[in-house]
Design a protein around this motif. Structure first.
Motif, short mmCIF file in Angstrom:
data_model
loop_
_atom_site.label_atom_id
_atom_site.label_comp_id
_atom_site.label_asym_id
_atom_site.label_seq_id
_atom_site.Cartn_x
_atom_site.Cartn_y
_atom_site.Cartn_z
N CYS A 124 3.94 2.20 -0.51
CA CYS A 124 4.87 2.52 -1.59
C CYS A 124 4.16 3.12 -2.80
O CYS A 124 4.75 3.91 -3.54
CB CYS A 124 5.68 1.29 -1.99
SG CYS A 124 4.69 -0.06 -2.70
N TYR A 125 2.89 2.78 -3.00
CA TYR A 125 2.14 3.29 -4.14
C TYR A 125 1.61 4.70 -3.90
O TYR A 125 1.09 5.34 -4.82
CB TYR A 125 0.98 2.36 -4.47
CG TYR A 125 1.42 0.98 -4.92
CD1 TYR A 125 1.94 0.77 -6.19
CD2 TYR A 125 1.34 -0.10 -4.04
CE1 TYR A 125 2.36 -0.48 -6.58
CE2 TYR A 125 1.75 -1.36 -4.43
CZ TYR A 125 2.26 -1.55 -5.70
OH TYR A 125 2.68 -2.79 -6.10
N THR A 126 1.71 5.19 -2.68
CA THR A 126 1.19 6.53 -2.35
C THR A 126 2.27 7.60 -2.35
O THR A 126 1.97 8.77 -2.15
CB THR A 126 0.52 6.52 -0.97
OG1 THR A 126 1.52 6.34 0.06
CG2 THR A 126 -0.51 5.41 -0.85
N PRO A 155 3.64 5.76 -12.05
CA PRO A 155 3.85 4.33 -11.86
C PRO A 155 5.31 3.88 -11.83
O PRO A 155 5.68 3.03 -11.03
CB PRO A 155 3.11 3.71 -13.06
CG PRO A 155 2.02 4.69 -13.36
CD PRO A 155 2.64 6.05 -13.10
N GLN A 192 6.64 4.81 -8.51
CA GLN A 192 6.06 3.91 -7.51
C GLN A 192 6.81 2.58 -7.50
O GLN A 192 7.05 2.00 -6.43
CB GLN A 192 4.58 3.66 -7.84
CG GLN A 192 3.68 4.87 -7.65
CD GLN A 192 2.27 4.61 -8.16
OE1 GLN A 192 1.98 3.57 -8.76
NE2 GLN A 192 1.38 5.57 -7.93
N SER A 217 0.80 -1.22 0.00
CA SER A 217 0.00 0.00 0.00
C SER A 217 0.84 1.27 0.00
O SER A 217 0.78 2.07 -0.94
CB SER A 217 -0.94 0.00 1.21
OG SER A 217 -1.76 1.15 1.22
N ARG A 275 8.69 0.61 -4.47
CA ARG A 275 8.30 -0.76 -4.13
C ARG A 275 9.46 -1.74 -4.23
O ARG A 275 9.65 -2.60 -3.36
CB ARG A 275 7.18 -1.21 -5.09
CG ARG A 275 6.65 -2.61 -4.83
CD ARG A 275 5.81 -3.09 -6.00
NE ARG A 275 6.63 -3.21 -7.21
CZ ARG A 275 6.18 -2.94 -8.43
NH1 ARG A 275 4.94 -2.51 -8.61
NH2 ARG A 275 6.98 -3.08 -9.48
#
Length: 395
Positions: A103-105, A110, A113, A101, A117
């Motif tokens: 790491c994507y914010t 992308p 991100q 969760s 990640r």
């Protein structure tokens, strides 16, 4: 008598090296309590509890002779600071939450991100300060996602943050040259932690701390120093996508953006020119800060357009401003504070990112309290843009 071939040195194969060197697949000098590699990089060093011996199991011997890699114990993948003897279930949960969760914010792009990640954890396994910083940010994000666990998550966030700072501070000079990527990630995560922590306890998020710029400002400005003096090639290394995205942001900060931003600061510029008509040196300092700010405002306040903004679009201004401007800011010079007030308008545009929520309002509250009544009128426009009032409460 047999001798080594000319031009080839005898090679000592490390069998009892430390876990960090084994994980990095580099030669370990096996010096205890800390080997040379770990000492040089400022990371905790630990050795297997039972070194390899001639009494290895037949299965293990067969695996080595067949060239099959032996299975690695899960504990060997965990830095000493998070070894199985001290690892808690909530630490594992925080790492899991980060991977699925948090790491994507941390970016809206992308490819960036993916760096948070995939690459940030890899760096963290060789530089535990980065791993602790990741867990600190993850804990604050989990506190936001699950308010029922807010207090316990915040406690864990500060525990990991303090561990990260203690690990990296004594080794800052060596890390800048030997592990620039790690130091860059640590600085970035610490800035995110500071912004996200604005809502965690007593709403204490400020521009100044004990008569100097707050640590989050210094760390953010310090990332440029890390990039300039590190031996790492950031544009081609593991963090490359972050910097290619940064180049796009830099390209956008051209003459058109500066011209677009001038409409918001034209009156302020006229006021500054009148105030410092006799002090050309200080006038130049403020004009340069204003030119950089025009580029930022031109990007974030495009009429009839909602650009997909990144933090790099906004915080580039903090990297471009001069030390002379920052010194005026620390001294509480009214014009320097007003210019920063206008910067709060840009910060407001990225408050859709969870760790930026409420930041512009808290900074505006501090600026307003520091500026004399004579200059308060110059904060009217930025206050209107961020919907700030003396009684407003940021999220």
């Amino acid at each position: 008598m047999a001798s080594n071939p000319v031009g080839r040195r005898s090679h000592f194969k490390s069998r009892a090296g430390c876990l960090v060197c084994k994980r990095r697949k580099v030669k370990c000098d096996e010096r205890k309590p800390a080997c040379g590699n770990c000492t040089r990089h400022g990371v905790p060093c630990s050795f297997p509890s039972r070194p390899e011996s001639a009494h290895s199991t037949p299965a293990a011997s067969q695996a080595r002779s067949d060239g099959v890699a032996e299975s690695v114990s899960p504990s060997a993948m965990i830095p000493q600071s998070l070894s199985t003897s001290t690892l808690q279930l909530h630490d594992m949960e925080l790492f899991h939450h980060y991977m699925i969760s948090t790491c994507y914010t941390l970016s809206r792009t992308p490819v960036v991100q993916a760096v948070w990640r995939d690459e940030a954890p890899r760096v963290g396994f060789t530089m535990p300060a980065v791993l602790h910083a990741m867990l600190a940010v993850s804990a604050l994000h989990l506190a936001r996602c699950d308010p029922s666990r807010r207090d316990s998550c915040i406690t864990q966030a500060h525990r990991h943050h303090e561990l990260a700072v203690c690990m990296v501070t004594p080794n800052m000079p060596s890390l800048a040259s030997d592990n620039g990527a790690g130091l860059f990630l640590f600085s970035s995560l610490t800035c995110i932690f500071a912004c996200a922590g604005a809502r965690s306890e007593d709403n204490s998020f400020s521009l100044f701390e004990q008569g100097r710029l707050a640590n989050w400002v210094l760390l953010f400005r310090g990332t440029k120093t890390v990039i300039d003096y590190s031996s790492d090639d950031f544009s081609k290394g593991r963090l490359g996508p972050m910097f290619s995205n940064g180049h796009d942001a830099a390209a956008a900060r051209g003459p058109h953006a500066m011209e677009q931003g001038q409409m918001y600061t034209w009156e302020l510029k006229q006021f500054i020119c009148r105030e410092f008509s006799q002090d050309h040196q200080q006038l130049q300092v403020y004009e340069e800060a204003l030119i950089a700010l025009n580029k930022t405002l031109g990007i974030v306040l495009k009429p009839h357009e909602e650009p997909r903004l990144q933090t790099a679009d906004i915080f580039a201004w903090l990297l471009e401003t001069s030390e002379e401007y920052m010194e005026s800011l620390v001294q509480g010079a009214p014009v320097a504070l007003i210019i920063f007030g206008y910067f709060c308008v840009a910060l407001r545009q990225i408050e859709g990112m969870w760790f930026m929520e409420g930041v512009s309002g808290r900074l505006m509250s501090q600026l307003s309290s520091l500026i004399d009544e004579r200059y308060q009128g110059w904060l009217r426009w930025p206050k209107e843009q961020i919907s700030w009032t003396p009684n407003s409460i940021s999220i």
